[in-house]
Design an enzyme around this catalytic site. Structure first.
Site, PDB file in Angstrom:
ATOM      1  CG  PHE A 143     -24.465 109.038-110.007  1.00  0.00           C
ATOM      2  CD1 PHE A 143     -23.816 109.272-108.800  1.00  0.00           C
ATOM      3  CD2 PHE A 143     -24.375 110.013-110.999  1.00  0.00           C
ATOM      4  CE1 PHE A 143     -23.076 110.433-108.587  1.00  0.00           C
ATOM      5  CE2 PHE A 143     -23.643 111.178-110.788  1.00  0.00           C
ATOM      6  CZ  PHE A 143     -23.000 111.379-109.582  1.00  0.00           C
ATOM      7  CG  ASP A 228     -30.434 111.135-114.917  1.00  0.00           C
ATOM      8  OD1 ASP A 228     -29.910 111.656-115.927  1.00  0.00           O
ATOM      9  OD2 ASP A 228     -29.946 111.214-113.772  1.00  0.00           O
ATOM     10  CE  LYS A 257     -21.751 112.801-116.461  1.00  0.00           C
ATOM     11  NZ  LYS A 257     -22.717 112.162-115.588  1.00  0.00           N
TER      12      LYS A 257
HETATM   13  C1  LIG Z   1     -23.282 112.655-114.304  1.00  0.00           C
HETATM   14  C2  LIG Z   1     -24.697 112.357-114.047  1.00  0.00           C
HETATM   15  C3  LIG Z   1     -25.523 113.274-113.380  1.00  0.00           C
HETATM   16  C4  LIG Z   1     -25.000 114.535-112.746  1.00  0.00           C
HETATM   17  O1  LIG Z   1     -24.437 115.416-113.673  1.00  0.00           O
HETATM   18  P1  LIG Z   1     -23.524 116.622-113.134  1.00  0.00           P
HETATM   19  O2  LIG Z   1     -23.307 117.458-114.359  1.00  0.00           O
HETATM   20  O3  LIG Z   1     -22.251 116.011-112.629  1.00  0.00           O
HETATM   21  O4  LIG Z   1     -24.288 117.309-112.076  1.00  0.00           O
HETATM   22  C5  LIG Z   1     -26.868 112.971-113.263  1.00  0.00           C
HETATM   23  N1  LIG Z   1     -27.371 111.828-113.743  1.00  0.00           N
HETATM   24  C6  LIG Z   1     -26.605 110.913-114.372  1.00  0.00           C
HETATM   25  C7  LIG Z   1     -27.239 109.671-114.894  1.00  0.00           C
HETATM   26  C8  LIG Z   1     -25.249 111.141-114.526  1.00  0.00           C
HETATM   27  O5  LIG Z   1     -24.473 110.228-115.119  1.00  0.00           O
END
Ligand SMILES: *Cc1c(COP(=O)(O)O)cnc(C)c1O
Length: 405
Positions: A143, A228, A257
């Site tokens: 994700f 990520d 986040k």
């Molecule tokens: C939440 C998340 C994203 C996307 O972040 P948004 O601020 O919702 O665009 C990308 N990578 C990971 C691992 C995430 O948990």
């Protein structure tokens, strides 16, 4: 079937099925709904609220900045942009390849934008080395966000269906399988992009050798390792980055986040200056990225993490969390538990019910949690939670699971 939606005006596009609670106020680990009922927040905005709701230091930083300047655009600069870059590279730089001295950052807003930024940097870096049709290796069940390019390499049908045509240039391999990554690398490969621990997939923790193997494979092939850490980073796993768990230093790290302290969206890519240095004026940007309010909050977030106390707390409380969840497995109230630091994925016996049904039962007992897929729940309490509150939440979970579903 549409989930029993909370009553609303019908003006919201139906891309969410929230649990039936309407939050009015929040403080620390607790939220209060419009009827005055209190709930313990064990989701913490999927780690966007690592410091709890309205952390006093973060709210103060935001208030101060509201009285100074909130937006300039990058057409001009402002007095917090360099300090934020310096502070973030100071915190995260030691955990990226090249170290703090060789790191730089690109400020963005959402996690998805920052992942896109990392992908663009990797492609442009590849182009500068003569790779004209670059590929990036990614993991199954990843994700990384919701943009068209990011869902192009999602393996979740719900996330993809109907959104094609898709962006080419991604190769999907099983998560945790270093041999599959090795087999997927060829002369077109510019990067490996993965979550250190897969969050949305249900807090999937790879074997301890996986990320060190990725680092070695990328070094051998001369390609970039991109982590990520939007959900896993900034203290969640008991370390500043999840990659620190294995002493692996990626070339680029994506943050989001928690970087916005639960107040404003703040994201960034931090990494090797020879890679991020491929961006030149006009080749990438964002109207809101690095705005003064974001920098003020981001600086306060970095400050909260600078002593290491919160990481330590996440580690200690995390051990407690994992021990209590292991007990629920022993009692056969849970099927499986995975986790790192103050972050856990728990699998409920499907015979009890779905993850959503567990979340609804928890909600009735004043606890907020969120299911991911099927019978899996993710627990990610604020790193600032008290042990008493954590125990209270886990007691409710135990009682729910001991009931008949
Ligand atoms: C939440 C998340 C994203 C996307 O972040 P948004 O601020 O919702 O665009 C990308 N990578 C990971 C691992 C995430 O948990």
């Amino acid at each position: 079937m549409a989930a029993a939606a909370a009553p609303g005006t019908g003006r919201l596009a139906p891309n969410y099925a929230p649990l039936p609670v309407t939050i009015a106020t929040a403080d620390g680990s607790w939220v209060t709904d419009t009827a005055g009922r209190r709930y313990l927040d064990l989701l913490a905005g999927y780690s966007a609220l690592n410091f709890g709701h309205r952390h006093p230091a973060l709210v103060a930083a935001a208030h101060d900045q509201l009285d100074r300047v909130t937006l300039t655009s990058r057409a001009f600069t402002h007095d917090l942009l360099d300090p934020f870059a310096e502070a973030l590279c100071g915190l995260v730089g030691p955990s990226v390849a090249g170290g703090a001295a060789e790191s730089m950052m690109v400020p963005m807003n959402t996690g998805a934008e920052a992942v896109e930024t990392a992908i663009k940097a990797a492609r442009k870096w590849g182009a500068s080395r003569g790779i004209t049709s670059p590929t990036i290796i990614v993991a199954e069940n990843n994700f990384h966000g919701r943009t068209t390019t990011l869902v192009s390499f999602s393996t979740d049908d719900d996330a993809r269906a109907g959104y094609g045509p898709f962006t080419p240039g991604f190769r999907v391999v099983p998560f945790g399988d270093a041999a599959a990554v090795e087999a997927a690398i060829d002369s077109s490969t510019v990067a490996v992009l993965m979550e250190p621990i897969q969050g949305e997939a249900g807090v999937i923790v790879p074997a301890p050798g996986f990320w060190p193997s990725l680092r070695a494979l990328c070094d051998d092939a001369g390609i970039l390792l991109i982590a990520d850490e939007v959900q896993s980073g900034l203290g969640r796993t008991g370390t500043t980055l999840a990659c620190d768990l294995w002493n692996v230093r990626p070339d680029l790290v994506v943050l989001g986040k928690a970087l916005g302290g639960g107040i404003v969206p703040v994201s960034a890519v931090v990494g090797r200056s020879d890679v991020l240095g491929v961006f030149t004026p006009g080749t990438h940007g964002s109207t809101f990225g690095g705005n003064p309010l974001a920098c003020a909050v981001g600086l306060a977030v970095v400050d909260l993490l600078s002593t290491g106390d919160l990481q330590e707390r996440a580690s200690t409380l995390g051990d407690h969390l994992q021990a209590r969840l292991d007990d629920l497995v022993t009692e056969e109230l849970l099927v499986d538990v995975r986790g790192a630091g103050l972050w856990a994925g728990i699998d409920v016996d499907p015979a009890w019910g779905t993850g959503k049904q567990v979340c609804l039962a928890l909600l009735r007992r004043g606890v907020l949690a969120k299911d991911t897929h099927g019978s899996t729940l993710r627990l990610a309490p604020p790193l600032t939670i008290s042990v008493e509150d954590l125990d209270h939440g886990l007691d409710q979970l135990r009682d729910v699971l001991a009931e008949d579903g």
